[in-house]
Design an enzyme around this catalytic site. Structure first.
Site, PDB file in Angstrom:
ATOM      1  N   ASN A  23     -12.022 -36.992 -43.584  1.00  0.00           N
ATOM      2  CA  ASN A  23     -11.664 -35.848 -44.418  1.00  0.00           C
ATOM      3  C   ASN A  23     -12.103 -34.511 -43.839  1.00  0.00           C
ATOM      4  O   ASN A  23     -11.789 -33.465 -44.388  1.00  0.00           O
ATOM      5  CB  ASN A  23     -12.211 -36.035 -45.846  1.00  0.00           C
ATOM      6  CG  ASN A  23     -11.467 -37.150 -46.576  1.00  0.00           C
ATOM      7  OD1 ASN A  23     -10.483 -37.684 -46.065  1.00  0.00           O
ATOM      8  ND2 ASN A  23     -11.953 -37.514 -47.748  1.00  0.00           N
ATOM      9  N   ARG A  97      -0.461 -38.259 -46.790  1.00  0.00           N
ATOM     10  CA  ARG A  97      -0.296 -37.341 -47.917  1.00  0.00           C
ATOM     11  C   ARG A  97      -1.097 -36.062 -47.733  1.00  0.00           C
ATOM     12  O   ARG A  97      -0.745 -35.014 -48.247  1.00  0.00           O
ATOM     13  CB  ARG A  97      -0.643 -38.038 -49.217  1.00  0.00           C
ATOM     14  CG  ARG A  97       0.432 -39.050 -49.495  1.00  0.00           C
ATOM     15  CD  ARG A  97       0.413 -39.722 -50.789  1.00  0.00           C
ATOM     16  NE  ARG A  97       1.611 -40.524 -50.869  1.00  0.00           N
ATOM     17  CZ  ARG A  97       1.723 -41.728 -50.353  1.00  0.00           C
ATOM     18  NH1 ARG A  97       0.705 -42.283 -49.757  1.00  0.00           N
ATOM     19  NH2 ARG A  97       2.851 -42.393 -50.431  1.00  0.00           N
ATOM     20  N   CYS A 121       2.508 -41.658 -54.706  1.00  0.00           N
ATOM     21  CA  CYS A 121       1.250 -42.037 -54.070  1.00  0.00           C
ATOM     22  C   CYS A 121       0.657 -43.299 -54.667  1.00  0.00           C
ATOM     23  O   CYS A 121       0.862 -43.593 -55.832  1.00  0.00           O
ATOM     24  CB  CYS A 121       0.278 -40.905 -54.233  1.00  0.00           C
ATOM     25  SG  CYS A 121      -1.304 -41.308 -53.592  1.00  0.00           S
ATOM     26  N   ILE A 128       0.734 -31.028 -56.407  1.00  0.00           N
ATOM     27  CA  ILE A 128       0.143 -29.986 -55.561  1.00  0.00           C
ATOM     28  C   ILE A 128       0.289 -28.619 -56.234  1.00  0.00           C
ATOM     29  O   ILE A 128       0.346 -27.590 -55.581  1.00  0.00           O
ATOM     30  CB  ILE A 128       0.741 -29.991 -54.124  1.00  0.00           C
ATOM     31  CG1 ILE A 128       2.264 -29.945 -54.167  1.00  0.00           C
ATOM     32  CG2 ILE A 128       0.269 -31.173 -53.332  1.00  0.00           C
ATOM     33  CD1 ILE A 128       2.884 -29.649 -52.788  1.00  0.00           C
ATOM     34  N   ASP A 129       0.340 -28.663 -57.574  1.00  0.00           N
ATOM     35  CA  ASP A 129       0.540 -27.416 -58.326  1.00  0.00           C
ATOM     36  C   ASP A 129      -0.577 -26.394 -58.077  1.00  0.00           C
ATOM     37  O   ASP A 129      -0.323 -25.183 -58.057  1.00  0.00           O
ATOM     38  CB  ASP A 129       0.657 -27.724 -59.830  1.00  0.00           C
ATOM     39  CG  ASP A 129      -0.509 -28.554 -60.349  1.00  0.00           C
ATOM     40  OD1 ASP A 129      -0.876 -29.549 -59.689  1.00  0.00           O
ATOM     41  OD2 ASP A 129      -1.075 -28.207 -61.396  1.00  0.00           O
ATOM     42  N   ILE A 331     -11.160 -39.030 -61.405  1.00  0.00           N
ATOM     43  CA  ILE A 331     -10.451 -38.139 -60.459  1.00  0.00           C
ATOM     44  C   ILE A 331      -8.972 -38.508 -60.326  1.00  0.00           C
ATOM     45  O   ILE A 331      -8.107 -37.642 -60.403  1.00  0.00           O
ATOM     46  CB  ILE A 331     -11.126 -38.160 -59.059  1.00  0.00           C
ATOM     47  CG1 ILE A 331     -12.635 -37.885 -59.170  1.00  0.00           C
ATOM     48  CG2 ILE A 331     -10.447 -37.150 -58.115  1.00  0.00           C
ATOM     49  CD1 ILE A 331     -13.025 -36.503 -59.607  1.00  0.00           C
ATOM     50  N   ARG A 401      -6.002 -46.321 -41.752  1.00  0.00           N
ATOM     51  CA  ARG A 401      -5.878 -44.864 -41.957  1.00  0.00           C
ATOM     52  C   ARG A 401      -7.249 -44.193 -41.925  1.00  0.00           C
ATOM     53  O   ARG A 401      -7.346 -43.009 -41.605  1.00  0.00           O
ATOM     54  CB  ARG A 401      -5.239 -44.586 -43.321  1.00  0.00           C
ATOM     55  CG  ARG A 401      -3.738 -44.772 -43.372  1.00  0.00           C
ATOM     56  CD  ARG A 401      -3.187 -44.174 -44.661  1.00  0.00           C
ATOM     57  NE  ARG A 401      -3.879 -42.927 -44.940  1.00  0.00           N
ATOM     58  CZ  ARG A 401      -4.374 -42.591 -46.134  1.00  0.00           C
ATOM     59  NH1 ARG A 401      -4.221 -43.373 -47.166  1.00  0.00           N
ATOM     60  NH2 ARG A 401      -5.011 -41.441 -46.289  1.00  0.00           N
TER      61      ARG A 401
END
Ligand code: UD1
Length: 421
Positions: A23, A97, A121, A128-129, A331, A401
């Site tokens: 990340n 993503r 997803c 993604i607002d 979350i 990933r």
């Protein structure tokens, strides 16, 4: 498609090195788009998400080369001086993503970006607002048509942005969009994750003027240009947490070197609470575990709370702990897909919306299971390591990933695990 074959029942013992943080590497590679000259990014994890970021940068016109280091990590060299592209093809947006993190950097560089929505997803809807409304506030005109986002701006302007949720990706996107813009941008209710701080450190080395990462208020004063720099990516707190859970689940004894224990307080405290012996010396964490008992209440929260990315692997650990554990996932809407697969191995877990109750059992049994997502896949590997008999884990691409050759790391700790193509 590749699968992992795991023979359970071997206590994991030995020494591992922490991999670089997935990340962190992704937003840092996006940030390299903004440099006038070469960026060298060290300690990049050898994972497929790094490959996706390389593909996107190359598509945009950057020159990217890579070197494999003796410790297995990659050093990635990026020169984006000719990266004048502004479009990320739909296939690349869907593959990873978090490709949306490139949006802020492309806008900063070109004043134009054409991307598609990151797509449906595995963790539930991932809107993604917050990214969109923040960029609009900075002066970006965004046209949403048929799943595509056509973004354009004459000039990005610094402004105050109050996030309705401390979104990690939106915080990164705003940092990347604002670093070269006119004036000052203030992000209130910013995400506080260590990877945001790593991005700030990278950008500041390049010549940016950013303060506050790691707190809820980040201030970015726009500068006129950014230089290429050399940077080492921070250790991956989630991968380290996963291996600690694997060692504990098998009642093993191991040392993980070159971690950042300060980034893992919540995970380490839950591991201690459930009976693990944890010792931290400088950057190294050792763990041993004889008996596991349940942890009554685990609630995922933005950093520094318990990470949602640790929920599945910790749940796997609790499947054989004494007593009941309750998990509340705050979350993501749909992050219990691993539960159905853990059932196949004999775990007793009930879910109701965002709550899962795990009743510890004496034994798990080897089974054929499917990775449903990155961390869910890792949770199945942990369960398989403790199960009686052999398990086959399909759809390993999810695990690849984010984990740098998971089978090699676990083999180094004595696990019986092989990859079959
Ligand atoms: C990042 C991490 C991911 C981690 C997550 C939460 C990367 C590459 N990925 O993902 O591993 O699980 O943080 O710690 O760093 N949301 C909205 N609107 C938005 C943005 C987010 O509603 O515009 C919601 C999401 O649907 C989700 C929550 O906010 O429910 C958290 O998302 P966010 O913090 O943005 O996570 P990511 O950046 O996608």
């Amino acid at each position: 498609m590749a699968r992992l074959v795991v023979s359970g029942g071997v206590p994991l013992c030995g020494v591992l090195e922490a991999q670089g943080a997935k990340n962190s590497v992704l937003p840092i590679m996006a940030a390299a788009l903004l440099a006038d000259d070469d960026c060298v990014i060290e300690h990049c994890p050898d994972i497929s998400d790094t490959d996706c970021a390389v593909e996107i940068l190359s598509e945009l016109g950057a020159f990217v080369s890579q070197k494999r280091e003796a410790d297995g990590s990659r050093t990635v060299y990026i020169n984006a001086s000719n990266a004048l592209g502004f479009e990320i093809p739909d296939s690349m947006m869907r593959k990873m993503r978090s490709s949306v993190i490139f949006l802020g950097a492309i806008l900063s560089r070109r004043g134009r970006a054409l991307i598609s929505f990151p797509g449906g997803c595995e963790l539930g809807p991932r809107p993604i607002d917050i990214h969109i409304s923040s960029l609009k506030k900075m002066g970006v005109r965004i046209n949403e048509i048929h799943g595509f986002l056509d973004c354009e701006c004459d000039k990005l302007c610094g402004t105050d942005i109050d996030l309705t949720f401390p979104s990690v990706g939106a915080t990164e996107n705003i940092m990347l969009a604002s670093v070269l813009c006119d004036g000052e941008t203030v992000i209130n209710n910013a995400a506080k994750e260590p990877e945001i701080e790593d991005l700030q450190n990278f950008l500041n080395k390049m010549g940016a003027s950013i303060t506050g990462a790691g707190t809820g208020c980040i201030k970015i004063k726009g500068v006129s240009h950014l230089n290429g720099v050399r940077h080492r990516v921070i250790p991956d707190r989630i991968a380290v947490g996963t291996y600690l859970c694997a060692v504990a689940a098998t009642r093993g004894n191991a040392l993980i070197k070159n971690t950042e224990p300060g980034h893992m307080s919540s995970t380490l405290s839950f591991l201690t609470d459930c009976g693990c012996n944890i010792e931290v010396v400088d950057k190294d964490i050792s763990i041993s575990c004889d008996e596991l008992h349940s942890v009554k209440h685990i609630r995922t929260m933005p950093y520094p709370g318990f990470p949602t990315d640790m929920q599945a692997v910790f749940m796997s650990l609790m499947t054989k702990a004494k007593g009941n554990s309750v998990f509340v996932e705050t979350i993501f809407e749909n992050r219990f897909k691993h539960v159905g697969e853990l059932h196949r191995m004999g775990a007793k877990i009930t879910t109701d919306g965002r709550v899962a109750v795990v009743e510890g059992v004496k034994k798990l049994y080897g089974a054929r299971v499917e990775s449903t997502d990155l961390r869910g896949g890792a949770s199945l590997v942990i369960a398989a390591l403790t199960a009686e008999g052999t398990s086959i884990i399909d759809n390993v691409y999810h695990i690849d990933r984010g984990y740098d050759h998971i089978e090699k790391s676990l083999t180094a700790l004595g696990a019986k695990i092989i990859r079959e193509q």
